[in-house]
Write a protein that holds these residues in place. Structure first.
Motif, PDB file in Angstrom:
ATOM      1  N   UNK A  18      39.118  41.510  48.281  1.00 12.55           N
ATOM      2  CA  UNK A  18      39.452  42.648  47.418  1.00 12.55           C
ATOM      3  C   UNK A  18      40.144  42.207  46.140  1.00 12.55           C
ATOM      4  N   UNK A  19      40.330  43.150  45.230  1.00 16.10           N
ATOM      5  CA  UNK A  19      41.029  42.877  43.990  1.00 16.10           C
ATOM      6  C   UNK A  19      41.957  44.041  43.672  1.00 16.10           C
ATOM      7  N   UNK A  20      42.897  43.812  42.745  1.00 15.06           N
ATOM      8  CA  UNK A  20      43.812  44.847  42.291  1.00 15.06           C
ATOM      9  C   UNK A  20      43.188  45.607  41.122  1.00 15.06           C
ATOM     10  N   UNK A  21      43.459  46.902  41.077  1.00 11.09           N
ATOM     11  CA  UNK A  21      43.066  47.714  39.926  1.00 11.09           C
ATOM     12  C   UNK A  21      44.304  48.461  39.455  1.00 11.09           C
ATOM     13  N   UNK A  22      44.670  48.230  38.204  1.00  9.62           N
ATOM     14  CA  UNK A  22      45.814  48.903  37.606  1.00  9.62           C
ATOM     15  C   UNK A  22      45.324  49.880  36.551  1.00  9.62           C
ATOM     16  N   UNK A  23      45.865  51.094  36.576  1.00  6.29           N
ATOM     17  CA  UNK A  23      45.472  52.110  35.601  1.00  6.29           C
ATOM     18  C   UNK A  23      46.733  52.720  34.989  1.00  6.29           C
TER      19      UNK A  23
ATOM     20  N   UNK B 133      42.118  42.603  38.515  1.00  6.55           N
ATOM     21  CA  UNK B 133      42.539  41.208  38.609  1.00  6.55           C
ATOM     22  C   UNK B 133      42.735  40.787  40.052  1.00  6.55           C
ATOM     23  N   UNK B 134      42.706  39.474  40.256  1.00 10.08           N
ATOM     24  CA  UNK B 134      42.961  38.889  41.559  1.00 10.08           C
ATOM     25  C   UNK B 134      44.382  38.326  41.572  1.00 10.08           C
ATOM     26  N   UNK B 135      44.904  38.070  42.758  1.00 10.86           N
ATOM     27  CA  UNK B 135      46.234  37.502  42.890  1.00 10.86           C
ATOM     28  C   UNK B 135      46.237  36.480  44.012  1.00 10.86           C
TER      29      UNK B 135
ATOM     30  N   UNK C 172      44.727  48.461  45.665  1.00 12.68           N
ATOM     31  CA  UNK C 172      43.811  47.394  46.047  1.00 12.68           C
ATOM     32  C   UNK C 172      42.446  47.994  46.330  1.00 12.68           C
ATOM     33  N   UNK C 173      41.408  47.433  45.738  1.00 14.80           N
ATOM     34  CA  UNK C 173      40.031  47.862  45.983  1.00 14.80           C
ATOM     35  C   UNK C 173      39.457  46.967  47.072  1.00 14.80           C
ATOM     36  N   UNK C 174      39.167  47.557  48.218  1.00 13.25           N
ATOM     37  CA  UNK C 174      38.773  46.764  49.386  1.00 13.25           C
ATOM     38  C   UNK C 174      37.261  46.674  49.578  1.00 13.25           C
ATOM     39  N   UNK C 175      36.498  47.545  48.921  1.00 15.42           N
ATOM     40  CA  UNK C 175      35.078  47.652  49.245  1.00 15.42           C
ATOM     41  C   UNK C 175      34.185  46.754  48.403  1.00 15.42           C
ATOM     42  N   UNK C 176      34.785  45.806  47.636  1.00 11.74           N
ATOM     43  CA  UNK C 176      33.977  44.909  46.821  1.00 11.74           C
ATOM     44  C   UNK C 176      34.509  43.490  46.932  1.00 11.74           C
ATOM     45  N   UNK C 177      33.591  42.528  46.850  1.00  8.98           N
ATOM     46  CA  UNK C 177      34.008  41.125  46.840  1.00  8.98           C
ATOM     47  C   UNK C 177      34.526  40.733  45.466  1.00  8.98           C
ATOM     48  N   UNK C 178      33.927  41.328  44.422  1.00  7.13           N
ATOM     49  CA  UNK C 178      34.325  41.027  43.050  1.00  7.13           C
ATOM     50  C   UNK C 178      34.296  42.320  42.243  1.00  7.13           C
ATOM     51  N   UNK C 179      35.095  42.368  41.176  1.00  5.83           N
ATOM     52  CA  UNK C 179      34.991  43.519  40.293  1.00  5.83           C
ATOM     53  C   UNK C 179      33.802  43.335  39.355  1.00  5.83           C
TER      54      UNK C 179
ATOM     55  N   UNK D 261      47.564  32.611  37.068  1.00  7.91           N
ATOM     56  CA  UNK D 261      46.410  31.742  36.905  1.00  7.91           C
ATOM     57  C   UNK D 261      45.122  32.256  37.507  1.00  7.91           C
ATOM     58  N   UNK D 262      45.062  33.573  37.817  1.00 12.85           N
ATOM     59  CA  UNK D 262      43.844  34.146  38.383  1.00 12.85           C
ATOM     60  C   UNK D 262      43.121  35.007  37.350  1.00 12.85           C
ATOM     61  N   UNK D 263      41.779  35.144  37.489  1.00 11.69           N
ATOM     62  CA  UNK D 263      40.993  35.882  36.487  1.00 11.69           C
ATOM     63  C   UNK D 263      41.345  37.368  36.430  1.00 11.69           C
ATOM     64  N   UNK D 264      41.182  37.948  35.236  1.00 15.81           N
ATOM     65  CA  UNK D 264      41.353  39.387  35.069  1.00 15.81           C
ATOM     66  C   UNK D 264      40.350  39.915  34.060  1.00 15.81           C
TER      67      UNK D 264
END
Length: 243
Positions: free
Chosen positions: A2-7, A19-21, A193-200, A225-228
């Protein structure tokens, strides 16, 4: 993974960051953590400073407010940074008094332009600007104003104030790059946290009633140091119907 989504929703805009963490990160090595160089870390810090100023401007200011630059006549020019601060304090005190007389509440963000060679100026984003009021409160030099537009998207102004003015002030004198009045609103930050995808998705998608500011699309590395991926949505104002 999963990845984080901030709005964030400041004013007429919606800012999205995916972004990932270290907790939620993809397994593939192509997106593994990278150690940031000193230069990259500095860019992260500048980007975050611009981001928070942009939120304040978009949330609190609107069309008709202005970016104002207060300059000094030669005979009034401060010799030191401490003198510049005193001029700033006098200016804010006078503005508050005049705004109260007019039944208004002063809102501002200021940036002190402080060059080592004496290029002292005061930059302010101010609400409900009245040129006569500004002149009455600033007898020490010339005043330059630039009115904010109707878009509610003042990211370029935030970037200019931080990169061109605030960064030099911090390098020369320390402290903060900008200072807001205490009555400014801070937009709420939603994180999940978005759980239903491997990548954004690498290509951002607009939301109903908004368009994507193409210049705002940015890809890089977080402070860890992780992609966003980040981008800004701007509200589409309804057009007046022909009579």
């Amino acid at each position: 993974m999963p990845y984080w989504k901030r709005k964030v929703k400041p004013g007429k805009t919606i800012e999205v960051k995916k972004y990932y963490s270290r907790v939620h990160k993809p397994k593939e090595s192509r997106l593994e953590k990278k150690n940031l160089t000193t230069e990259q870390q500095e860019q992260v810090n500048i980007r975050q400073t611009i981001e928070h100023l942009r939120w304040l401007l978009n949330e609190n200011f609107r069309e008709g407010d202005a970016h104002v630059e207060f300059t000094f006549k030669l005979e009034c020019r401060p010799d030191t940074y401490d003198e510049l601060v005193k001029y700033k304090d006098k200016l804010i005190k006078k503005l508050r008094r005049e705004y109260r007389k007019q039944g208004k509440e002063l809102k501002y963000v200021y940036v002190l332009e402080a060059g080592k060679r004496g290029a002292f100026h005061i930059h302010m984003v101010i609400n409900d600007v009245n040129l006569r009021t500004l002149k009455d409160c600033w007898p020490y030099g010339r005043i330059f104003t630039s009115t904010l537009d109707e878009t509610g998207q003042y990211g370029k102004l935030a970037s200019y104030l931080i990169k061109e003015k605030g960064k030099k002030k911090v390098e020369n004198y320390g402290g903060k790059a900008y200072s807001p009045s205490r009555n400014l609103k801070r937009p709420e930050v939603e994180k999940k946290v978005i759980w239903n995808r491997d990548f954004y998705k690498e290509d951002p998608e607009p939301e109903p009633g908004y368009y994507i500011d193409k210049e705002s699309i940015n890809r890089g590395l977080t402070k860890d140091g992780y992609p966003f991926l980040e981008y800004i949505l701007v509200k589409i104002e309804s057009q007046p119907q022909p009579g």
